[in-house]
Design an enzyme around this catalytic site. Structure first.
Site, PDB file in Angstrom:
ATOM      1  N   TRP A 177       0.816  -1.226   0.000  1.00 13.39           N
ATOM      2  CA  TRP A 177       0.000   0.000   0.000  1.00 13.39           C
ATOM      3  C   TRP A 177       0.841   1.262   0.000  1.00 13.39           C
ATOM      4  O   TRP A 177       0.316   2.354  -0.148  1.00 13.39           O
ATOM      5  CB  TRP A 177      -0.890   0.025   1.245  1.00 13.39           C
ATOM      6  CG  TRP A 177      -2.020  -0.931   1.215  1.00 13.39           C
ATOM      7  CD1 TRP A 177      -2.428  -1.720   0.178  1.00 13.39           C
ATOM      8  CD2 TRP A 177      -2.929  -1.195   2.292  1.00 13.39           C
ATOM      9  NE1 TRP A 177      -3.517  -2.457   0.546  1.00 13.39           N
ATOM     10  CE2 TRP A 177      -3.839  -2.151   1.840  1.00 13.39           C
ATOM     11  CE3 TRP A 177      -3.041  -0.711   3.603  1.00 13.39           C
ATOM     12  CZ2 TRP A 177      -4.868  -2.639   2.653  1.00 13.39           C
ATOM     13  CZ3 TRP A 177      -4.050  -1.193   4.411  1.00 13.39           C
ATOM     14  CH2 TRP A 177      -4.961  -2.147   3.936  1.00 13.39           C
ATOM     15  N   LYS A 178       2.151   1.121   0.249  1.00 10.96           N
ATOM     16  CA  LYS A 178       3.023   2.296   0.376  1.00 10.96           C
ATOM     17  C   LYS A 178       2.422   3.245   1.421  1.00 10.96           C
ATOM     18  O   LYS A 178       1.851   2.781   2.393  1.00 10.96           O
ATOM     19  CB  LYS A 178       3.219   2.954  -0.995  1.00 10.96           C
ATOM     20  CG  LYS A 178       3.678   1.924  -2.037  1.00 10.96           C
ATOM     21  CD  LYS A 178       4.193   2.507  -3.303  1.00 10.96           C
ATOM     22  CE  LYS A 178       4.666   1.385  -4.215  1.00 10.96           C
ATOM     23  NZ  LYS A 178       5.296   1.848  -5.426  1.00 10.96           N
ATOM     24  N   GLU A 233      12.200  -5.718  -8.558  1.00  9.18           N
ATOM     25  CA  GLU A 233      11.378  -4.585  -8.998  1.00  9.18           C
ATOM     26  C   GLU A 233      12.250  -3.590  -9.759  1.00  9.18           C
ATOM     27  O   GLU A 233      12.915  -2.750  -9.146  1.00  9.18           O
ATOM     28  CB  GLU A 233      10.777  -3.860  -7.787  1.00  9.18           C
ATOM     29  CG  GLU A 233       9.809  -4.687  -6.978  1.00  9.18           C
ATOM     30  CD  GLU A 233       8.847  -3.790  -6.190  1.00  9.18           C
ATOM     31  OE1 GLU A 233       7.646  -3.873  -6.455  1.00  9.18           O
ATOM     32  OE2 GLU A 233       9.303  -3.024  -5.345  1.00  9.18           O
ATOM     33  N   GLY A 273       5.233   1.990 -10.870  1.00 13.01           N
ATOM     34  CA  GLY A 273       4.290   3.094 -11.004  1.00 13.01           C
ATOM     35  C   GLY A 273       4.295   3.758 -12.371  1.00 13.01           C
ATOM     36  O   GLY A 273       3.729   4.830 -12.550  1.00 13.01           O
ATOM     37  N   GLY A 318       1.722  -2.647  -6.237  1.00 19.90           N
ATOM     38  CA  GLY A 318       1.497  -1.336  -5.633  1.00 19.90           C
ATOM     39  C   GLY A 318       0.116  -0.792  -5.984  1.00 19.90           C
ATOM     40  O   GLY A 318      -0.892  -1.169  -5.391  1.00 19.90           O
ATOM     41  N   GLY A 319       0.074   0.074  -6.989  1.00 19.83           N
ATOM     42  CA  GLY A 319      -1.165   0.775  -7.355  1.00 19.83           C
ATOM     43  C   GLY A 319      -2.381  -0.139  -7.515  1.00 19.83           C
ATOM     44  O   GLY A 319      -3.483   0.219  -7.081  1.00 19.83           O
TER      45      GLY A 319
HETATM   46  P1  13P Z   1       3.272  -0.443  -8.852  1.00 22.46           P
HETATM   47  O1  13P Z   1       2.574  -1.769  -8.840  1.00 22.46           O
HETATM   48  O2  13P Z   1       2.361   0.700  -8.527  1.00 22.46           O
HETATM   49  O3  13P Z   1       4.057  -0.246 -10.104  1.00 22.46           O
HETATM   50  O4  13P Z   1       4.321  -0.458  -7.643  1.00 22.46           O
HETATM   51  C1  13P Z   1       5.198  -1.511  -7.545  1.00 22.46           C
HETATM   52  C2  13P Z   1       5.843  -1.481  -6.223  1.00 22.46           C
HETATM   53  O5  13P Z   1       6.670  -0.618  -5.930  1.00 22.46           O
HETATM   54  C3  13P Z   1       5.450  -2.498  -5.255  1.00 22.46           C
HETATM   55  O6  13P Z   1       6.347  -2.548  -4.196  1.00 22.46           O
END
Ligand code: 13P
Length: 251
Positions: free
Chosen positions: A9-10, A166, A172, A232-233
């Site tokens: 979720w950051k 990653e 993102g 993430g998103g």
């Molecule tokens: P996204 O899925 O938003 O590209 O982010 C990836 C991420 O940093 C997951 O830790």
């Protein structure tokens, strides 16, 4: 070994929204042979746990931890504190922490080791930048990051950690790495792990992160050496994330 999908979720969702997310996600049907975890902000972990009740998924994960279990480290949170909350996994060395907070390979290694000692599986994040990829240095950079991060980790027959590949340029950006490139990078990581851990390396899950969504998840998870995803998103909407988890398993 089940594939694992970890929602990162950051810095989204305080306790109120985290509770609402879990309540909605509990209604989602999840594939049996998939492990699902959610990496929530520290402050939201108790709300996630409380809302989960007896539900087995998602499993609790944290986004970072310090390398000491207590002491004069203002603002930090320790592995043993996370363990008290029932945390099973903890990200370390996420690219945002490396590039915005200045975390080094040495810090990542100390955190990974402390987590393993506390009984929490570190999810060690590695990945090259766009410039490093353009210069043809991706494998060299990632090899070094993995080697350093696992220096203090013990291979005790059980899976000592998870590695998350990653690529920074894919995070993102809506531009995921190709499954072909992911496979090549994961193979490189597996080779490093084999040198360090021998046959235990086969039990270490190497997961992919960077613009993973409902449309591309199956291709990644059916690629050799890709054992899961860090999302993430696409994890922020509980229903869409449920859909993503179902899309991760061939029907
Ligand atoms: P996204 O899925 O938003 O590209 O982010 C990836 C991420 O940093 C997951 O830790």
């Amino acid at each position: 070994m089940k594939n694992i999908i970890i929602a990162n979720w950051k810095m989204y969702y305080g306790p109120v929204k985290a509770g609402a997310w879990v309540r909605a996600f509990r209604r989602e049907r999840l594939p049996k042979d998939l492990e699902v975890a959610v990496a929530a902000p520290f402050i939201s972990l108790p709300a996630v746990r409380a809302t989960l009740g007896r539900a087995l998924a998602p499993v609790l994960a944290a986004q970072d931890a310090f390398w000491a279990n207590e002491g004069a480290y203002t603002g930090e949170v320790s592995p043993t504190m996370l363990l008290e909350l029932g945390v099973s996994y903890c990200l370390v060395g996420h690219s945002e922490r490396r590039h915005i907070m200045g975390e080094t390979d040495e810090m990542v290694a100390k955190k990974a080791r402390a987590l393993q000692l506390a009984g929490i599986s570190p999810v060690i994040c590695v990945g090259e930048t766009e410039v490093e990829r353009r210069r043809g240095n991706s494998k060299k950079v990632v090899r070094q990051q993995v080697q350093k991060a696992v220096e203090g980790i013990k291979g005790d027959g059980k899976a000592p950690a998870i590695i998350a590949y990653e690529p920074v340029w894919a995070i993102g950006s809506g531009k995921p790495c190709s499954a072909y490139d992911a496979r090549e990078m994961h193979e490189t990581i597996r080779t490093v792990l084999k040198k360090k851990f021998g046959s235990t390396a086969d039990a270490i899950r190497i997961i992919y992160g960077g613009s993973v969504d409902t449309r591309n998840i199956l291709e990644f998870l059916t690629t050799t050496d890709v054992d899961g995803a860090l999302v993430g998103g696409a994890s922020l909407d509980p229903r869409a994330f449920g859909l993503l988890c179902r899309a991760a398993v061939p029907s």
